[in-house]
Scaffold this motif. Structure first.
Motif, PDB file in Angstrom:
ATOM      1  N   LEU A  30       2.023   4.743  -8.184  1.00 29.56           N
ATOM      2  CA  LEU A  30       0.748   4.370  -7.582  1.00 29.56           C
ATOM      3  C   LEU A  30      -0.395   4.644  -8.552  1.00 29.56           C
TER       4      LEU A  30
ATOM      5  N   ALA B 210      -0.920   2.242 -11.261  1.00 30.48           N
ATOM      6  CA  ALA B 210      -1.263   0.918 -10.739  1.00 30.48           C
ATOM      7  C   ALA B 210      -0.043   0.004 -10.667  1.00 30.48           C
TER       8      ALA B 210
ATOM      9  N   TYR C 150       1.672  -0.998  -8.168  1.00 31.80           N
ATOM     10  CA  TYR C 150       1.612  -0.983  -6.718  1.00 31.80           C
ATOM     11  C   TYR C 150       2.864  -1.519  -6.040  1.00 31.80           C
TER      12      TYR C 150
ATOM     13  N   GLN D 124       4.912   0.759  -3.587  1.00 30.54           N
ATOM     14  CA  GLN D 124       5.101   0.352  -2.192  1.00 30.54           C
ATOM     15  C   GLN D 124       6.576   0.335  -1.831  1.00 30.54           C
TER      16      GLN D 124
ATOM     17  N   CYS E 232      -1.420   2.229  -1.121  1.00 29.06           N
ATOM     18  CA  CYS E 232      -1.018   0.957  -1.747  1.00 29.06           C
ATOM     19  C   CYS E 232      -1.739  -0.213  -1.091  1.00 29.06           C
TER      20      CYS E 232
ATOM     21  N   ARG F 247      -5.511  -0.190  -1.922  1.00 29.07           N
ATOM     22  CA  ARG F 247      -5.808  -0.638  -3.295  1.00 29.07           C
ATOM     23  C   ARG F 247      -5.568  -2.129  -3.482  1.00 29.07           C
ATOM     24  N   HIS F 248      -4.806  -2.734  -2.605  1.00 28.92           N
ATOM     25  CA  HIS F 248      -4.611  -4.190  -2.622  1.00 28.92           C
ATOM     26  C   HIS F 248      -5.602  -4.886  -1.698  1.00 28.92           C
TER      27      HIS F 248
END
Length: 102
Positions: free
Chosen positions: A12, A15, A17, A21, A44, A47-48
């Motif tokens: 995480l 980055a 992701y 996840q 996750c 951040r998306h």
């Protein structure tokens, strides 16, 4: 288990992701209520920019279980602060971030 949570958190923080996840979801397959894995998965999503998904996962965190460990309690407060900031609630975000520092 905790080492795998840490490994997912590293993904995480790098980055990565999708990998993070996938790792958090696998951990939740073993312990659906693990607060660290839930917080990681919610992060996750956050951040998306999937805020609704982040908040839905956040709602699954057992407050009592999360607050039993200072590191997890801090991560939960930080997640809540980021979500508040992203939802346009800067006063709440600031208070939550300040709670982490005290």
């Amino acid at each position: 288990f905790d080492l795998r949570v840490e490994a997912a958190e590293i993904q995480l923080n790098l980055a990565n992701y999708a990998d993070a996840q996938q790792a958090f979801e696998a951990l939740l397959g073993e312990d659906a209520g693990h607060p660290g894995a839930l917080i990681g998965l919610a992060t996750c999503h956050e951040r998306h920019n999937r805020l609704d998904d982040a908040e839905a996962v956040r709602a699954r965190v057992d407050e009592q279980r999360a607050r039993a460990t200072p590191e997890v309690a801090s991560a939960l407060a930080q997640l809540d602060a980021r979500l508040a900031a992203r939802r346009g609630r800067p006063e709440l975000a600031r208070a939550l971030f300040e709670s982490v520092l005290t």
